[in-house]
Design an enzyme around this catalytic site. Structure first.
Site, mmCIF file in Angstrom:
data_model
loop_
_atom_site.group_PDB
_atom_site.id
_atom_site.type_symbol
_atom_site.label_atom_id
_atom_site.label_comp_id
_atom_site.label_asym_id
_atom_site.label_seq_id
_atom_site.Cartn_x
_atom_site.Cartn_y
_atom_site.Cartn_z
ATOM 1 N N SER A 65 5.424 121.702 57.430
ATOM 2 C CA SER A 65 5.225 120.975 58.704
ATOM 3 C C SER A 65 4.926 121.990 59.682
ATOM 4 C CB SER A 65 6.805 120.497 58.648
ATOM 5 O OG SER A 65 7.635 121.390 58.874
ATOM 6 N N LYS A 66 4.856 121.375 60.900
ATOM 7 C CA LYS A 66 4.708 122.025 62.108
ATOM 8 C C LYS A 66 5.675 123.325 62.484
ATOM 9 C CE LYS A 66 1.277 120.460 64.875
ATOM 10 N NZ LYS A 66 1.136 118.993 64.626
#
Ligand code: GLU
Length: 477
Positions: free
Chosen positions: A237-238
């Site tokens: 994820s980010k």
């Protein structure tokens, strides 16, 4: 001759997964003395942007991924796609479909209700002539008997029953071609021999193989690379790493560190961790790409980056450090510190800085006076007892003509001998006085690099500071 391609969709940044795919393709091409082709898959006009293309190209250049052909842009190849569709239509291998989105949605719902797999039922296959007021799509007549077998170079044999496939769309009703269609046309016409890509595309492969056959082209070999997972083993994820490659540059990573890191996410060569680019080209093979997902480990990336900083060319590091110095506010934007001097600064820091950003932060004391002293350090080391030592050092340093490390060390030794103290009794107060901190590179080197003027003025300031403190304490008693 090996011909591979990297085919990003310019709908955002080049993120870690994409960069790793590009690296695997590039290494495969270089290993085999083949060609590496760059193709921008920009047929989705609503999501593709020019900035994204620029960003992707810049990230690739930064990583040293040079391409031999391209960048081709699919939006510039529309004529070719139209011609290929026409061929399929004329040969009866594709057909116009006039079913509306509403009708399709209704049938999809019904199939789900009845527990059937929702897929296009092929009802326009036999249709003759258009339907008033409906822009048709073009669909491929897919063979739904038997199975499609993929001999994947990473996954091994993967078998798909063709009954799962349906007559998928080649051209949308607005005339734009779909990914599954153009990717096959381009890979075939560009003579791609190996398609190396993320395994999120594995499900597209049986469709694409059918399309190769319909178009009369030989399918390439496929190699589907497992995903990269986050440290929590969920999708990357980010928060950890799905960010852009160029964000790593901003954070002070070296391209060779990120390159080395990404290659090892999924590929291995015994237990070797650090590879030169030449070694990677020599050793890389798809046989040693793992079948299971790789896990992103930010500490390992830091460790690799520290290694490449420690062993890196000082002049290059100094050049790369400059923008970070200005980001830290230590120099003006566009200002260039004296290159020889900056190299000396880097020499003192490259052993311990893990990123260029960290190095710039560590270098702060060379550029500006300590903004206050570390409280613990001040309490412990800047006290009245040390005044004679620091004063003695000031005298010795003032007398030096040659401000080299060696001379500075001898000056220290004279003070130590005079007061019969240990080095640390002088070095620690001196370090706090010069840097504000209790840890720094070696004391002789920092004094030498800092230069006589700065070093003396800071020592004198510290002496005054201790005296003032002493006076105010005396008054309050
Ligand atoms: N444009 C596709 C993507 O970015 C490429 C897929 C492929 O390599 O076939 O996912």
């Amino acid at each position: 001759m090996v011909r591979v391609r990297f085919a990003p969709s310019p709908t955002g940044y080049l993120h870690l997964g994409g960069a790793r795919t590009a690296i695997f393709n590039w290494l495969f091409a270089r290993h085999h003395g083949g060609r590496f082709i760059l193709r921008i898959e920009d047929t989705d006009r609503s999501r593709s942007t020019q900035e994204s293309i620029q960003e992707i190209l810049e990230a690739m250049r930064w990583l040293g991924l040079d391409w031999d052909e391209g960048p081709y842009r699919q939006t510039e190849r529309m004529e070719i796609y139209r011609r290929e569709v026409q061929k399929l239509l004329e040969e009866g291998k594709a057909y116009y479909c006039y079913c509306t989105p509403e009708e399709l949605e209704e049938r999809r719902k019904k199939a789900l209700e009845e527990g059937r797999m929702p897929k296009y039922d092929g009802r326009c296959r036999e249709r003759r002539g258009p339907r008033e007021g409906v822009n048709p799509v073009v669909r491929l007549k897919v063979d739904q008997e038997g199975e499609t077998v993929i001999q994947d170079l990473i996954k091994g044999e993967v078998v798909y029953p063709n009954s799962q496939l349906d007559d998928f769309i080649l051209l949308r009703s607005d005339g734009t071609p779909t990914y599954n269609f153009v990717v096959v046309v381009d890979d075939a016409l560009m003579g791609i021999t190996h398609v190396i890509r993320g395994d999120d595309h594995l499900n597209n492969t049986p469709k694409q193989i059918q399309l190769y056959r319909a178009l009369g082209y030989e399918p390439p070999r496929f190699a589907h690379v497992p995903m990269i997972l986050g440290p929590d083993r969920a999708r990357l994820s980010k928060r950890h790493g799905a960010t852009s490659v160029l964000a790593y540059r901003e954070d002070g990573y070296l391209p060779e560190a990120l390159f080395n890191f990404l290659v090892r996410l999924g590929w291995s060569h015994g237990d070797q961790e650090i590879f030169s680019r030449e070694e990677l080209i020599r050793y890389f093979s798809l046989e040693h790409v793992g079948k299971s997902p790789a896990v992103y480990n930010p500490d390992k990336l830091l460790w690799l980056n520290a290694h490449y900083i420690k062993t890196g060319d000082t002049q290059r590091l100094a050049r790369l450090l400059t923008p970070f110095l200005s980001k830290e506010g230590l120099i003006q934007e566009g200002e260039e510190p004296d290159p020889d001097w900056l190299c000396r600064v880097v020499e003192t820091l490259k052993e311990r800085a893990r990123t260029l950003k960290e190095m710039a932060q560590m270098a702060a004391f060379y550029f500006r006076e300590p903004q206050g002293y570390d409280p613990k350090g001040e309490k412990k080391f800047l006290k009245p007892q040390v005044l004679p030592y620091l004063e003695g050092l000031v005298q010795e340093l003032e007398a030096l003509e040659d401000f080299s490390e060696g001379e500075i060390e001898e000056a220290f030794n004279r003070v130590i001998a005079r007061f019969n103290i240990k080095l640390k009794h002088l070095a620690q107060p001196c370090r706090v006085a010069l840097t504000g901190k209790t840890v720094s590179p070696g004391i002789y080197e920092i004094i030498s690099v800092m230069g006589k003027e700065k070093a003396l003025s800071r020592l004198k300031k510290a002496i005054q500071h201790v005296r003032k403190k002493e006076r105010s304490e005396a008054l309050s008693h």
